[in-house]
Design a protein around this motif. Structure first.
Motif, PDB file in Angstrom:
ATOM      1  N   TRP A   1      40.861  81.285  57.255  1.00  0.00           N
ATOM      2  CA  TRP A   1      41.568  80.009  57.188  1.00  0.00           C
ATOM      3  C   TRP A   1      40.676  78.950  56.558  1.00  0.00           C
ATOM      4  O   TRP A   1      39.463  78.943  56.751  1.00  0.00           O
ATOM      5  N   TRP A   2      41.297  78.046  55.819  1.00  0.00           N
ATOM      6  CA  TRP A   2      40.606  76.875  55.267  1.00  0.00           C
ATOM      7  C   TRP A   2      41.381  75.637  55.701  1.00  0.00           C
ATOM      8  O   TRP A   2      42.599  75.573  55.529  1.00  0.00           O
ATOM      9  N   VAL A   3      40.684  74.666  56.281  1.00  0.00           N
ATOM     10  CA  VAL A   3      41.324  73.464  56.811  1.00  0.00           C
ATOM     11  C   VAL A   3      41.137  72.312  55.827  1.00  0.00           C
ATOM     12  O   VAL A   3      40.011  71.993  55.437  1.00  0.00           O
ATOM     13  N   VAL A   4      42.253  71.710  55.417  1.00  0.00           N
ATOM     14  CA  VAL A   4      42.246  70.572  54.496  1.00  0.00           C
ATOM     15  C   VAL A   4      42.461  69.302  55.310  1.00  0.00           C
ATOM     16  O   VAL A   4      43.470  69.172  56.001  1.00  0.00           O
ATOM     17  N   GLN A   5      41.501  68.378  55.239  1.00  0.00           N
ATOM     18  CA  GLN A   5      41.665  67.080  55.890  1.00  0.00           C
ATOM     19  C   GLN A   5      42.676  66.268  55.083  1.00  0.00           C
ATOM     20  O   GLN A   5      42.432  65.922  53.935  1.00  0.00           O
ATOM     21  N   ALA A   6      43.821  65.964  55.680  1.00  0.00           N
ATOM     22  CA  ALA A   6      44.963  65.509  54.893  1.00  0.00           C
ATOM     23  C   ALA A   6      45.476  64.113  55.244  1.00  0.00           C
ATOM     24  O   ALA A   6      46.586  63.747  54.846  1.00  0.00           O
ATOM     25  N   ASP A   7      44.706  63.314  55.964  1.00  0.00           N
ATOM     26  CA  ASP A   7      45.165  61.954  56.239  1.00  0.00           C
ATOM     27  C   ASP A   7      45.320  61.134  54.966  1.00  0.00           C
ATOM     28  O   ASP A   7      46.166  60.244  54.893  1.00  0.00           O
ATOM     29  N   ASP A   8      44.482  61.400  53.978  1.00  0.00           N
ATOM     30  CA  ASP A   8      44.619  60.768  52.663  1.00  0.00           C
ATOM     31  C   ASP A   8      45.305  61.776  51.745  1.00  0.00           C
ATOM     32  O   ASP A   8      44.714  62.789  51.360  1.00  0.00           O
ATOM     33  N   LYS A   9      46.562  61.521  51.376  1.00  0.00           N
ATOM     34  CA  LYS A   9      47.352  62.489  50.626  1.00  0.00           C
ATOM     35  C   LYS A   9      46.691  62.883  49.316  1.00  0.00           C
ATOM     36  O   LYS A   9      46.615  64.070  48.963  1.00  0.00           O
ATOM     37  N   LYS A  10      46.249  61.899  48.568  1.00  0.00           N
ATOM     38  CA  LYS A  10      45.750  62.182  47.224  1.00  0.00           C
ATOM     39  C   LYS A  10      44.435  62.944  47.268  1.00  0.00           C
ATOM     40  O   LYS A  10      44.226  63.889  46.502  1.00  0.00           O
ATOM     41  N   LYS A  11      43.545  62.551  48.167  1.00  0.00           N
ATOM     42  CA  LYS A  11      42.283  63.285  48.293  1.00  0.00           C
ATOM     43  C   LYS A  11      42.550  64.716  48.769  1.00  0.00           C
ATOM     44  O   LYS A  11      41.873  65.652  48.325  1.00  0.00           O
ATOM     45  N   ALA A  12      43.518  64.870  49.657  1.00  0.00           N
ATOM     46  CA  ALA A  12      43.847  66.216  50.150  1.00  0.00           C
ATOM     47  C   ALA A  12      44.320  67.104  49.010  1.00  0.00           C
ATOM     48  O   ALA A  12      43.937  68.271  48.915  1.00  0.00           O
TER      49      ALA A  12
END
Length: 297
Positions: A238-249
């Motif tokens: 699994w790879w976890v994407v920090q997604a609070d910032d849509k564009k950076k995610a």
């Protein structure tokens, strides 16, 4: 107010993405008249520049997949409104849908509920030279089905016994499997849901199930933690994407995805446009006026 402003900018940027470079627009000119704050303008310009660069690399990846006959499966999981659909859209925007396609399966019908759980997903797996993006996947059983009570305890445990072997079978068959979890905070999901409620163009994204998932935030958190712990295997981590910032995610996910592939740029033959053949006896017939779409614009 800042939150609403950011949401409006992000919505507008989605509309711009398909047009900016295709029509030869200058990024500086596009942003100078819309944003007063210099840092925000520079941040948006950098986002677009990186997005277009990464999409160019995705095109190279596509050519490599076709040439080598690679088979790629990418799973996108996460809470509702975590941004899975947004990154999938950016990955597929400039790719050939015959090479890169999206599998977003609805709830199983009565017949599918009697099948082997993984059966309806198997039919969507790639052949040689294809990439399949699963917008949610067989991990529904570890998430929504468990939290909402759509499966019983035996089915839940059987899933965890089966899924590691199922994914190892995929790996042995030559399929590269990449799994992403998009992680957002409690507050961020709350704000995104409010944004959808008050935006007529996005209300369709909210289903009764989404609203119920909001109430069961903690149950989803526990289910996610169990899922990651029990299905993180060497063949398909699994790879976890920090997604609070849509564009950076989006940028971080695409950049990471490209790093998982040993792709190389494929040389293509020079394309020459052939001369059109002209026949002396050819005469183009006029289009009947009643068939023509009215030119309202």
């Amino acid at each position: 107010m800042q939150r609403i402003h950011r949401e409006l900018l992000d919505h507008n940027d989605e509309e711009l993405e398909l047009e900016l470079l295709e029509d030869g627009h200058d990024l500086d000119a596009m942003f100078d008249g819309h944003v007063n704050d210099g840092s925000e303008k520079e941040e948006r310009r950098r986002y677009f520049s990186e997005l277009f660069r990464l999409q160019g690399e995705l095109v190279k990846l596509q050519s490599w997949v076709v040439k080598t006959g690679a088979k790629v499966v990418i799973l996108f999981e996460g809470r509702d409104a975590a941004g899975k659909g947004g990154v999938i859209k950016r990955i597929t925007q400039r790719l050939n849908p015959r090479v890169c396609r999206v599998a977003a399966l609805p709830a199983p019908n009565d017949r599918e509920r009697t099948q082997w759980y993984f059966q309806r997903y198997v039919s969507h797996l790639p052949a040689a030279g294809e990439i399949v993006l699963f917008d949610r996947s067989w991990y529904n059983r570890a998430g929504v089905e468990q939290v909402m009570g759509f499966c019983n305890a035996d089915q839940y445990e059987e899933f965890f016994r089966t899924v590691p072997e199922f994914e190892r079978m995929l790996a042995r068959s030559g399929i590269q499997l990449i799994k992403y979890w998009f992680s957002i905070s409690d507050q961020e999901q709350h704000l995104r849901f409010l944004s959808r409620i008050h935006d007529p163009l996005k209300q369709w994204k909210l289903s009764p199930m989404d609203l119920e998932s909001r109430r069961r935030w903690e149950a989803y958190t526990k289910a996610k933690e169990i899922m990651l712990e029990r299905t993180h295997i060497a063949e398909a981590p699994w790879w976890v994407v920090q997604a609070d910032d849509k564009k950076k995610a989006r940028l971080n996910c695409i950049n990471h995805l490209l790093g998982q592939m040993p792709y190389e740029e494929v040389e293509h033959p020079t394309i020459e446009l052939p001369q059109r053949e002209r026949q002396e006896d050819y005469s183009r017939s006029p289009t009947p006026p009643e068939l023509i779409v009215p030119q309202v614009y």
